[in-house]
Design a protein around this motif. Structure first.
Motif, PDB file in Angstrom:
ATOM      1  N   VAL A  66       0.823  -1.207   0.000  1.00 47.15           N
ATOM      2  CA  VAL A  66       0.000   0.000   0.000  1.00 47.15           C
ATOM      3  C   VAL A  66       0.864   1.267   0.000  1.00 47.15           C
ATOM      4  O   VAL A  66       0.413   2.318  -0.425  1.00 47.15           O
ATOM      5  CB  VAL A  66      -0.951   0.001   1.226  1.00 47.15           C
ATOM      6  CG1 VAL A  66      -1.727   1.284   1.326  1.00 47.15           C
ATOM      7  CG2 VAL A  66      -1.893  -1.169   1.150  1.00 47.15           C
ATOM      8  N   PHE A  67       2.103   1.142   0.435  1.00 47.60           N
ATOM      9  CA  PHE A  67       2.976   2.308   0.491  1.00 47.60           C
ATOM     10  C   PHE A  67       3.514   2.637  -0.894  1.00 47.60           C
ATOM     11  O   PHE A  67       3.534   1.790  -1.785  1.00 47.60           O
ATOM     12  CB  PHE A  67       4.105   2.069   1.494  1.00 47.60           C
ATOM     13  CG  PHE A  67       3.608   2.088   2.914  1.00 47.60           C
ATOM     14  CD1 PHE A  67       3.628   3.265   3.651  1.00 47.60           C
ATOM     15  CD2 PHE A  67       3.082   0.949   3.499  1.00 47.60           C
ATOM     16  CE1 PHE A  67       3.143   3.294   4.940  1.00 47.60           C
ATOM     17  CE2 PHE A  67       2.594   0.969   4.792  1.00 47.60           C
ATOM     18  CZ  PHE A  67       2.622   2.152   5.516  1.00 47.60           C
ATOM     19  N   ASP A  68       3.969   3.883  -1.076  1.00 49.73           N
ATOM     20  CA  ASP A  68       4.416   4.373  -2.375  1.00 49.73           C
ATOM     21  C   ASP A  68       5.596   3.608  -2.953  1.00 49.73           C
ATOM     22  O   ASP A  68       5.668   3.390  -4.146  1.00 49.73           O
ATOM     23  CB  ASP A  68       4.790   5.857  -2.293  1.00 49.73           C
ATOM     24  CG  ASP A  68       3.577   6.756  -2.284  1.00 49.73           C
ATOM     25  OD1 ASP A  68       2.502   6.323  -2.738  1.00 49.73           O
ATOM     26  OD2 ASP A  68       3.702   7.899  -1.810  1.00 49.73           O
ATOM     27  N   SER A  69       6.553   3.235  -2.110  1.00 42.99           N
ATOM     28  CA  SER A  69       7.765   2.639  -2.654  1.00 42.99           C
ATOM     29  C   SER A  69       8.511   1.852  -1.593  1.00 42.99           C
ATOM     30  O   SER A  69       8.259   1.993  -0.404  1.00 42.99           O
ATOM     31  CB  SER A  69       8.679   3.744  -3.186  1.00 42.99           C
ATOM     32  OG  SER A  69       9.130   4.549  -2.102  1.00 42.99           O
ATOM     33  N   ALA A 139      -5.611   0.353   8.195  1.00 37.28           N
ATOM     34  CA  ALA A 139      -6.602   1.418   8.006  1.00 37.28           C
ATOM     35  C   ALA A 139      -7.076   1.958   9.347  1.00 37.28           C
ATOM     36  O   ALA A 139      -7.193   3.179   9.529  1.00 37.28           O
ATOM     37  CB  ALA A 139      -7.780   0.901   7.185  1.00 37.28           C
ATOM     38  N   ALA A 140      -7.326   1.079  10.288  1.00 37.75           N
ATOM     39  CA  ALA A 140      -7.800   1.506  11.606  1.00 37.75           C
ATOM     40  C   ALA A 140      -6.728   2.299  12.350  1.00 37.75           C
ATOM     41  O   ALA A 140      -7.033   3.299  13.008  1.00 37.75           O
ATOM     42  CB  ALA A 140      -8.226   0.287  12.416  1.00 37.75           C
ATOM     43  N   VAL A 141      -5.480   1.882  12.240  1.00 39.83           N
ATOM     44  CA  VAL A 141      -4.382   2.551  12.936  1.00 39.83           C
ATOM     45  C   VAL A 141      -4.156   3.958  12.388  1.00 39.83           C
ATOM     46  O   VAL A 141      -3.936   4.903  13.150  1.00 39.83           O
ATOM     47  CB  VAL A 141      -3.091   1.694  12.834  1.00 39.83           C
ATOM     48  CG1 VAL A 141      -1.851   2.494  13.146  1.00 39.83           C
ATOM     49  CG2 VAL A 141      -3.194   0.482  13.750  1.00 39.83           C
ATOM     50  N   VAL A 142      -4.221   4.118  11.074  1.00 39.09           N
ATOM     51  CA  VAL A 142      -3.943   5.440  10.499  1.00 39.09           C
ATOM     52  C   VAL A 142      -5.169   6.356  10.506  1.00 39.09           C
ATOM     53  O   VAL A 142      -5.039   7.541  10.203  1.00 39.09           O
ATOM     54  CB  VAL A 142      -3.340   5.344   9.077  1.00 39.09           C
ATOM     55  CG1 VAL A 142      -2.049   4.549   9.091  1.00 39.09           C
ATOM     56  CG2 VAL A 142      -4.320   4.801   8.079  1.00 39.09           C
ATOM     57  N   ALA A 143      -6.328   5.833  10.871  1.00 35.85           N
ATOM     58  CA  ALA A 143      -7.544   6.654  10.888  1.00 35.85           C
ATOM     59  C   ALA A 143      -7.555   7.671  12.030  1.00 35.85           C
ATOM     60  O   ALA A 143      -8.251   8.678  11.945  1.00 35.85           O
ATOM     61  CB  ALA A 143      -8.782   5.760  10.969  1.00 35.85           C
ATOM     62  N   VAL A 152       4.654   8.660  13.685  1.00 36.67           N
ATOM     63  CA  VAL A 152       5.812   8.027  13.061  1.00 36.67           C
ATOM     64  C   VAL A 152       5.711   8.115  11.542  1.00 36.67           C
ATOM     65  O   VAL A 152       6.701   8.415  10.859  1.00 36.67           O
ATOM     66  CB  VAL A 152       5.958   6.561  13.536  1.00 36.67           C
ATOM     67  CG1 VAL A 152       7.019   5.828  12.744  1.00 36.67           C
ATOM     68  CG2 VAL A 152       6.272   6.513  15.030  1.00 36.67           C
ATOM     69  N   LEU A 153       4.521   7.858  10.993  1.00 33.34           N
ATOM     70  CA  LEU A 153       4.328   7.983   9.547  1.00 33.34           C
ATOM     71  C   LEU A 153       4.706   9.386   9.071  1.00 33.34           C
ATOM     72  O   LEU A 153       5.408   9.545   8.072  1.00 33.34           O
ATOM     73  CB  LEU A 153       2.878   7.665   9.166  1.00 33.34           C
ATOM     74  CG  LEU A 153       2.461   6.205   9.234  1.00 33.34           C
ATOM     75  CD1 LEU A 153       0.941   6.083   9.199  1.00 33.34           C
ATOM     76  CD2 LEU A 153       3.090   5.404   8.111  1.00 33.34           C
ATOM     77  N   GLY A 154       4.245  10.389   9.787  1.00 30.13           N
ATOM     78  CA  GLY A 154       4.550  11.767   9.420  1.00 30.13           C
ATOM     79  C   GLY A 154       6.041  12.054   9.447  1.00 30.13           C
ATOM     80  O   GLY A 154       6.573  12.706   8.535  1.00 30.13           O
ATOM     81  N   GLY A 161      -3.399  10.418   5.785  1.00 27.15           N
ATOM     82  CA  GLY A 161      -4.686  10.583   5.107  1.00 27.15           C
ATOM     83  C   GLY A 161      -4.669  10.007   3.705  1.00 27.15           C
ATOM     84  O   GLY A 161      -5.622   9.342   3.275  1.00 27.15           O
ATOM     85  N   GLU A 162      -3.573  10.241   2.988  1.00 30.21           N
ATOM     86  CA  GLU A 162      -3.431   9.692   1.642  1.00 30.21           C
ATOM     87  C   GLU A 162      -3.332   8.162   1.687  1.00 30.21           C
ATOM     88  O   GLU A 162      -3.918   7.460   0.864  1.00 30.21           O
ATOM     89  CB  GLU A 162      -2.180  10.280   0.986  1.00 30.21           C
ATOM     90  CG  GLU A 162      -1.981   9.875  -0.448  1.00 30.21           C
ATOM     91  CD  GLU A 162      -0.732  10.521  -1.023  1.00 30.21           C
ATOM     92  OE1 GLU A 162       0.159   9.765  -1.448  1.00 30.21           O
ATOM     93  OE2 GLU A 162      -0.661  11.769  -1.039  1.00 30.21           O
ATOM     94  N   LEU A 163      -2.612   7.657   2.676  1.00 29.71           N
ATOM     95  CA  LEU A 163      -2.484   6.208   2.842  1.00 29.71           C
ATOM     96  C   LEU A 163      -3.849   5.581   3.114  1.00 29.71           C
ATOM     97  O   LEU A 163      -4.226   4.580   2.493  1.00 29.71           O
ATOM     98  CB  LEU A 163      -1.508   5.904   3.980  1.00 29.71           C
ATOM     99  CG  LEU A 163      -1.205   4.444   4.272  1.00 29.71           C
ATOM    100  CD1 LEU A 163      -0.529   3.775   3.088  1.00 29.71           C
ATOM    101  CD2 LEU A 163      -0.324   4.353   5.515  1.00 29.71           C
ATOM    102  N   LEU A 164      -4.620   6.184   4.000  1.00 30.08           N
ATOM    103  CA  LEU A 164      -5.959   5.685   4.314  1.00 30.08           C
ATOM    104  C   LEU A 164      -6.855   5.727   3.079  1.00 30.08           C
ATOM    105  O   LEU A 164      -7.595   4.777   2.804  1.00 30.08           O
ATOM    106  CB  LEU A 164      -6.587   6.485   5.458  1.00 30.08           C
ATOM    107  CG  LEU A 164      -7.960   6.046   5.920  1.00 30.08           C
ATOM    108  CD1 LEU A 164      -7.956   4.596   6.397  1.00 30.08           C
ATOM    109  CD2 LEU A 164      -8.463   6.975   7.029  1.00 30.08           C
ATOM    110  N   ALA A 165      -6.756   6.793   2.304  1.00 33.91           N
ATOM    111  CA  ALA A 165      -7.568   6.901   1.077  1.00 33.91           C
ATOM    112  C   ALA A 165      -7.217   5.783   0.099  1.00 33.91           C
ATOM    113  O   ALA A 165      -8.104   5.209  -0.538  1.00 33.91           O
ATOM    114  CB  ALA A 165      -7.369   8.274   0.435  1.00 33.91           C
ATOM    115  N   ARG A 166      -5.921   5.457  -0.024  1.00 27.54           N
ATOM    116  CA  ARG A 166      -5.521   4.362  -0.926  1.00 27.54           C
ATOM    117  C   ARG A 166      -6.081   3.029  -0.452  1.00 27.54           C
ATOM    118  O   ARG A 166      -6.536   2.220  -1.256  1.00 27.54           O
ATOM    119  CB  ARG A 166      -3.994   4.279  -1.026  1.00 27.54           C
ATOM    120  CG  ARG A 166      -3.403   5.302  -1.953  1.00 27.54           C
ATOM    121  CD  ARG A 166      -1.997   4.937  -2.376  1.00 27.54           C
ATOM    122  NE  ARG A 166      -1.076   4.725  -1.289  1.00 27.54           N
ATOM    123  CZ  ARG A 166      -0.247   5.630  -0.799  1.00 27.54           C
ATOM    124  NH1 ARG A 166      -0.235   6.841  -1.302  1.00 27.54           N
ATOM    125  NH2 ARG A 166       0.569   5.341   0.173  1.00 27.54           N
TER     126      ARG A 166
END
Length: 182
Positions: A66-69, A139-143, A152-154, A161-166
């Motif tokens: 799910v991550f970009d790279s 999804a639940a963790v990043v919501a 940590v993601l930030g 938000g973008e990750l959750l949308a994907r």
């Protein structure tokens, strides 16, 4: 001599854990066990969302997809490792609680992590599945924008938000085209 590593409360192995394990895929149950071991090893009093994120990234290829790279995942794992060797020491004496919903967590879980586990199970039901998978938990963790995992993601340059949308745009596209989404 007394151990410097706090013990997880005995309630962690009681009825709540059995009920939770029954609602998780085998893979996700393994992720949760990894997060539990990491919290104990790090000397943390509770399993929090950063422990869950770390274990998800290490164990679940669908989550990594799910991550970009690859470099983004490597950078994220680097931050999580830093946390486990000292970056997160300021968190050891605090409870992860976003304050969004008053909640009493089961022993061994931060309130935010306990809420994320419940949300992951609810997401599985919405997919017509009895058991939650790694993408449900991610999804639940990043919501929750106040979770440690989102912090940590930030720091690793990942927009939660973008990750959750994907993730919500469709499990099939981001999880290798499986029919169940996990």
């Amino acid at each position: 001599m007394q151990s410097r590593i706090p013990q997880q409360p005995a309630a962690e192995s009681g009825p709540y854990r059995a009920e939770l394990d029954a609602r998780l895929s085998d893979e996700l149950a393994s992720v949760v066990s990894g997060a539990r071991r990491r919290a104990l090893r790090d000397g943390d009093r509770q399993i929090d969302t950063a422990h869950l994120l770390h274990s998800l990234l290490e164990s679940d290829p669908d989550v990594r997809a799910v991550f970009d790279s690859g470099p983004q995942v490597a950078r994220l794992l680097g931050y999580l490792v830093q946390r486990s060797i000292g970056y997160g020491l300021r968190w050891q004496s605090t409870v992860e609680d976003s304050g969004a919903v008053p909640m009493v967590a089961e022993a061994g879980w931060s309130p935010v992590a306990a809420g994320a586990m419940e949300d992951a199970c609810e997401r599985a039901v919405l997919r017509d599945d009895l058991r939650a998978c790694g993408l449900d938990l991610l999804a639940a963790v990043v919501a929750d924008p106040q979770s440690r995992a989102v912090e940590v993601l930030g720091r690793a340059g990942v927009d939660a938000g973008e990750l959750l949308a994907r993730i919500e745009a469709g499990f099939d596209e981001y999880a290798g085209g499986g029919d169940s989404g996990c």
